[in-house]
Structure formats: structure tokens, C-alpha cells
Design an enzyme around this catalytic site. Structure first.
Site, PDB file in Angstrom:
ATOM      1  N   LYS A 267       0.841  -1.207   0.000  1.00  0.00           N
ATOM      2  CA  LYS A 267       0.000   0.000   0.000  1.00  0.00           C
ATOM      3  C   LYS A 267       0.874   1.253   0.000  1.00  0.00           C
ATOM      4  O   LYS A 267       0.593   2.225  -0.710  1.00  0.00           O
ATOM      5  CB  LYS A 267      -0.958  -0.029   1.203  1.00  0.00           C
ATOM      6  CG  LYS A 267      -2.088  -1.032   0.986  1.00  0.00           C
ATOM      7  CD  LYS A 267      -2.893  -1.362   2.227  1.00  0.00           C
ATOM      8  CE  LYS A 267      -3.859  -2.514   1.900  1.00  0.00           C
ATOM      9  NZ  LYS A 267      -4.615  -3.010   3.042  1.00  0.00           N
TER      10      LYS A 267
ATOM     11  N   GLN B 169      -4.803  -1.829   9.073  1.00  0.00           N
ATOM     12  CA  GLN B 169      -4.640  -3.142   8.456  1.00  0.00           C
ATOM     13  C   GLN B 169      -5.262  -4.225   9.333  1.00  0.00           C
ATOM     14  O   GLN B 169      -4.960  -4.328  10.518  1.00  0.00           O
ATOM     15  CB  GLN B 169      -3.135  -3.427   8.232  1.00  0.00           C
ATOM     16  CG  GLN B 169      -2.862  -4.710   7.477  1.00  0.00           C
ATOM     17  CD  GLN B 169      -3.406  -4.685   6.058  1.00  0.00           C
ATOM     18  OE1 GLN B 169      -3.247  -3.713   5.332  1.00  0.00           O
ATOM     19  NE2 GLN B 169      -4.081  -5.755   5.656  1.00  0.00           N
TER      20      GLN B 169
ATOM     21  N   ASP C  17     -11.275   2.632   3.257  1.00  0.00           N
ATOM     22  CA  ASP C  17     -11.601   1.228   2.979  1.00  0.00           C
ATOM     23  C   ASP C  17     -13.102   1.039   2.770  1.00  0.00           C
ATOM     24  O   ASP C  17     -13.538  -0.014   2.305  1.00  0.00           O
ATOM     25  CB  ASP C  17     -11.170   0.344   4.173  1.00  0.00           C
ATOM     26  CG  ASP C  17      -9.787  -0.262   3.983  1.00  0.00           C
ATOM     27  OD1 ASP C  17      -9.404  -0.485   2.826  1.00  0.00           O
ATOM     28  OD2 ASP C  17      -9.112  -0.518   5.002  1.00  0.00           O
TER      29      ASP C  17
END
Ligand code: NAP
Length: 281
Positions: A49, A93, A116
Site C-alpha cells: 500500500k 490493516q 476502505d
């Protein structure tokens, strides 16, 4: 032989569009990436990422907390990042260590920084058509369909898997694209009879070669999200690629199909977060 859907190429094109938009407008988006503990897979995802941010012209800042971090520490960090005007997107995460409640963490991220698209407000907005962000993995699959000129309108899309990150939000996006959607799961009866009707099959079970050729309609479009590491250490999809490749019209390979798209959409969402926070459309 089916047309291979090249996720690497489409992902690169999406990131390049993000980079060009940022450069042309002098934008300065920033993504905060939180990692808790030392899970090797999480470390790989976080590094990927950060690398994608570099390629896309997005500033990234990593916050690494130890494996024994408390929920209070993580929530305090999120509060601090929520309040920081220089941070546009916050990504935590997953999975998190067992002492931390994932749902509480996701809920704490400010909706406008939830790149997200995991928190309840953004999921609700997705289903009502008033989207803030699109969920990364499903939106990545829509990008692939668009890139190959595949219009879901009126097609029967069968999604196998009903997780919050893949199956359910993919159903929302496919409905928005006017597909007729069926969502299947482990309690579905006679799964093959349903998947055989799929014009578009989204395979998100997470079991190597779960779908054999006889479960698939001739000419179908296959979006294979599943990633399983075999005993030979290679990555496998849910669909038996070699068995179906001559039967279907389009198929995503594993790796290199749906996988690279998730991060590309994350980059798009971070740019969108920046624009929303800066009042730019
Ligand atoms: P998950 O939460 O484990 O969900 C798996 C789904 O498959 C569940 O809904 C489960 O049904 C269903 N299922 C299991 N066995 C089944 C069976 N025999 N028949 C029909 N359905 C069955 O997994 P996930 O997070 O959605 O991920 C799915 C796969 O996609 C994994 O391989 C994951 O690694 C991969 N993935 C890839 C990306 C990416 O490429 N960027 C992103 C996310 C996930 P129940 O709900 O009834 O248990």
C-alpha cells in the site's frame, strides 16, 4: 481461450490517473496506514500500500503499534488522526490482535477518512446510492469490467461468498449496475445449479479450485477473487483456471487479476477523501 482480464495493467492505469489528477491540480493527499503487531502477511500488504502511494503521488505515513497494543491506544491514535487536517485517509490493516475489537476500531475512523469503506455509515450509504467511497475489492472488479467493456446490465451475476469486504458490497455495486444478483454462501443448496446460470460469476470463497468446469456456464465472465496458497507455495484462485479457460469468455487470473485492483481503488479513495475534505469535486 477466454480473454484474460489483466488486473496488473488496469491497476497501473488507475494509479496513473490518480497521479495525473494530483499532479495537474497540485493536490497533496495523505494516507495514514496503521499496522498492529508483526503478522508477516499484514506487513506485506502494508508495504504494498505504501509503494502504491508512492507511485500514485500520495504521501503515506505509517503508524506501527506493538502486538500487545491495547484497544485504548489504538482508538486514541485513530482519534488523533481523525483530528489531523493533514491526514485525509486512515487505513487500519486487518486482522487485529485478539485483544482489540475490530468493529469498534472500524467504527472509530471518521467516515470521511474511511477509505476502505468499512464503517457502518459508509456501508449504509453504499446501499442507499449516496456513496462516499466505494469498497476497494468490489469496486476494483467493477473497474475491470469497465476496462474490458463488459456491461452487467440485465446479466445474472452470481456471487459466491457473503463477507463484508467482498460478497455483500459486490452485490450492492452489481445492483447499482443493473445486474440481477444472487448471493450464495456455505448454506446455499445445490450451488452448482445456481452458478451454472451465472453470466458473471464472482468467486470469493477462498478455497483452491472450488469451481470446476461443470459448475460454470459457457461464455460466462469469471471474476476470481479467491487467493489460496497451495502446498507448492503458489497462489491459486477459487476457479480451476485450466479447466474453464476454454469454456468462458473472460477470466481473471490468480495472481494478477482482481488482487492488484484493491490497492488501486484505495488510491482513488484517498484522492476522493482529500477532495471531499478540501471541498473540491
Ligand atoms: P470469508 O470471509 O472467509 O468468506 C468466505 C465466504 O465463502 C463465506 O461467505 C462462506 O459462506 C463462503 N463459503 C465457504 N464455503 C462455501 C461453500 N462450500 N459453498 C459456498 N460458499 C462457501 O472470505 P473473504 O474475506 O470474502 O475472502 C474470500 C477470498 O478472497 C479469500 O481467498 C481471500 O484471500 C480473497 N480476497 C482477495 C482480495 C484481493 O484480491 N484483493 C481481497 C479480499 C479477499 P458463509 O458466510 O456461510 O460462511
Amino acid at each position: 481461450m477466454a480473454t484474460l482480464i489483466d488486473g496488473k495493467a488496469v491497476s497501473a492505469a488507475v494509479k496513473e490517473r490518480v497521479r495525473q489528477t494530483i499532479e495537474a491540480n497540485g493536490y497533496n493527499p495523505c494516507l495514514a496506514v496503521i499496522i498492529v503487531g508483526d503478522d508477516p502477511a499484514s506487513r506485506v500488504y502494508v508495504n504494498n500500500k505504501k509503494k502504491a502511494c508512492e507511485v500514485s503521488g500520495i504521501h503515506s505515513v505509517e503508524y506501527a503499534l506493538p502486538q500487545d497494543a491495547t484497544q485504548h491506544e489504538l482508538l486514541s491514535l485513530i482519534d488523533q488522526l481523525n483530528a489531523d487536517a493533514d491526514v485525509n485517509g486512515i487505513l487500519c490493516q486487518l486482522p487485529l490482535p485478539p485483544q482489540i475489537d475490530e468493529i469498534a476500531v472500524i467504527a472509530r475512523i471518521a467516515p470521511l477518512k474511511d477509505v476502505d469503506c468499512f464503517n457502518s455509515l459508509n456501508v449504509g450509504r453504499l446501499w442507499t446510492g449516496d456513496k462516499t467511497f466505494e469498497p476497494c475489492t468490489p469496486a476494483g472488479m467493477i473497474e475491470l469490467l469497465d476496462a474490458y467493456g463488459i456491461d452487467p446490465t440485465g446479466k445474472h451475476c452470481v456471487i459466491v461468498g457473503r463477507s463484508n469486504i467482498v460478497g455483500k458490497p459486490m452485490a450492492a455495486l452489481m445492483l447499482e449496475r443493473d445486474a440481477t444478483v444472487t448471493v450464495c454462501h456455505s448454506k446455499t443448496k445445490d450451488l452448482a445449479a445456481i452458478t451454472q446460470q451465472a453470466d458473471i460469476l464472482v468467486a470469493s470463497v477462498g478455497k483452491k479450485h472450488f469451481f470446476s468446469a461443470d459448475m460454470i456456464k459457457a461464455g460466462a465472465v469469471i471474476l476470481d477473487v479467491g487467493i489460496t496458497r497451495g502446498e507448492d507455495n503458489k497462489l491459486y484462485g477459487d476457479v480451476d483456471f485450466d479447466a474453464v479457460k476454454d469454456k468462458v469468455s473472460y477470466i481473471t487470473p490468480v495472481p494478477g487479476g482482481c488482487g492488484p485492483m484493491t490497492i488501486a481503488v484505495l488510491m482513488k479513495n484517498t484522492l476522493r477523501a482529500y477532495c471531499l475534505q478540501m471541498g473540491k469535486r
